[in-house]
Design an enzyme around this catalytic site. Structure first.
Site, mmCIF file in Angstrom:
data_model
loop_
_atom_site.group_PDB
_atom_site.id
_atom_site.type_symbol
_atom_site.label_atom_id
_atom_site.label_comp_id
_atom_site.label_asym_id
_atom_site.label_seq_id
_atom_site.Cartn_x
_atom_site.Cartn_y
_atom_site.Cartn_z
ATOM 1 N N ASN A 188 -22.100 25.122 5.806
ATOM 2 C CA ASN A 188 -22.884 26.147 6.518
ATOM 3 C C ASN A 188 -23.069 25.866 8.010
ATOM 4 O OD1 ASN A 188 -23.297 27.543 4.061
ATOM 5 N ND2 ASN A 188 -24.970 26.128 3.557
ATOM 6 N N ARG A 189 -22.132 25.143 8.559
ATOM 7 C CA ARG A 189 -22.166 24.785 9.979
ATOM 8 C C ARG A 189 -23.414 23.995 10.380
ATOM 9 N NH1 ARG A 189 -17.604 26.590 11.141
ATOM 10 N NH2 ARG A 189 -16.896 28.762 11.082
ATOM 11 N N MET A 190 -24.085 23.407 9.394
ATOM 12 C CA MET A 190 -25.225 22.550 9.725
ATOM 13 C C MET A 190 -24.674 21.115 9.841
ATOM 14 S SD MET A 190 -28.209 22.454 10.704
ATOM 15 C CE MET A 190 -28.779 24.148 10.477
#
Ligand SMILES: Cc1cc2nc3c(=O)[nH]c(=O)nc-3n(C[C@H](O)[C@H](O)[C@H](O)COP(=O)(O)O)c2cc1C
Length: 210
Positions: A188-190
């Site tokens: 999640n692009r975290m």
């Protein structure tokens, strides 16, 4: 390729407690991981220099060694990068290992290697590479390819039957790292980002937002 398509598993996440307190030790670990994952050209790094007018320029070179202070690369001191570093040794470098979803970027100061160290490395290079180092005035314009091929032949004749010495205009730079950031791609692009900054003899570690 693994069931996850070669992507790192969740436990590849970067934890403050799991990384080495020394970023150059951590860098060597990630380089070892890149070799283990059969990354193509794991030592390829994008090196950026800046001209007198502040204009940055970037190019890929191969890191030919990872020292306790930073990576080493070899080039022509008269090339664009060589000239820019002679005037302004501030340098930036970035590694990218797509198979591992990892990036390392660093900033620091470029130091010329000693003549002895550059000689020693040059002596290990294949003869064809050594002759090319003589024949190419790296970054200068040339009218056509034939001129370069002819120069290689000329130098081959000049050094026939003897070792090819290192051209004085060719040698190594050590990037003395002052700031090193490790980036690990996560769901999640975290993503995880851990940045080391040199503080005297020690390194300060902090987490950056993705
Ligand atoms: C994978 C790869 C590795 C390279 N390795 C080197 C290197 O180790 N040293 C070097 O001088 N140029 C290397 N080059 C060429 C540089 O990218 C660049 O074209 C050259 O050094 C001239 O750059 P400059 O005109 O900005 O000085 C490499 C290029 C690629 C694509």
């Amino acid at each position: 390729m693994s069931a996850t398509g070669g992507r790192p598993s969740a436990n590849a996440a970067l934890h403050e407690g799991a990384v080495d307190p020394d970023p150059l030790v951590q860098m060597q670990r990630w380089l070892d991981d890149a070799y283990a994952a059969s990354v193509i050209e794991p030592t390829a790094m994008c090196v950026s220099t800046a001209g007198e007018d502040g204009q940055p320029s970037s190019r890929i070179v191969l890191a030919r060694g990872m020292t306790s202070r930073g990576p080493v690369f070899y080039t022509s001191y008269l090339s664009r990068k060589g000239r820019e570093l002679a005037r302004n040794p501030r340098v930036a470098a970035a590694f990218y290992w797509p198979e591992l979803e990892r990036q390392v970027r660093m900033t620091g100061i470029a130091e010329r290697l000693s003549d002895e160290d550059s000689d020693a490395y040059f002596a290990t290079r294949p003869r064809g590479h050594q002759l090319s180092a003589w024949a190419s005035e790296q970054s200068e314009a040339v009218a056509d390819r034939d001129i370069l091929d002819q120069r290689v032949e000329d130098y081959a004749a000049r050094f026939e039957g003897e070792p090819v010495p290192r051209p004085h205009s060719w040698g190594g730079f050590l990037i003395v790292a002052e700031r090193v950031e490790f980036w690990q791609g996560c769901a999640n692009r975290m993503h995880d980002r851990l940045e080391y900054a040199r503080e005297g003899a020690a390194w300060r570690l902090r987490r950056l937002q993705p």
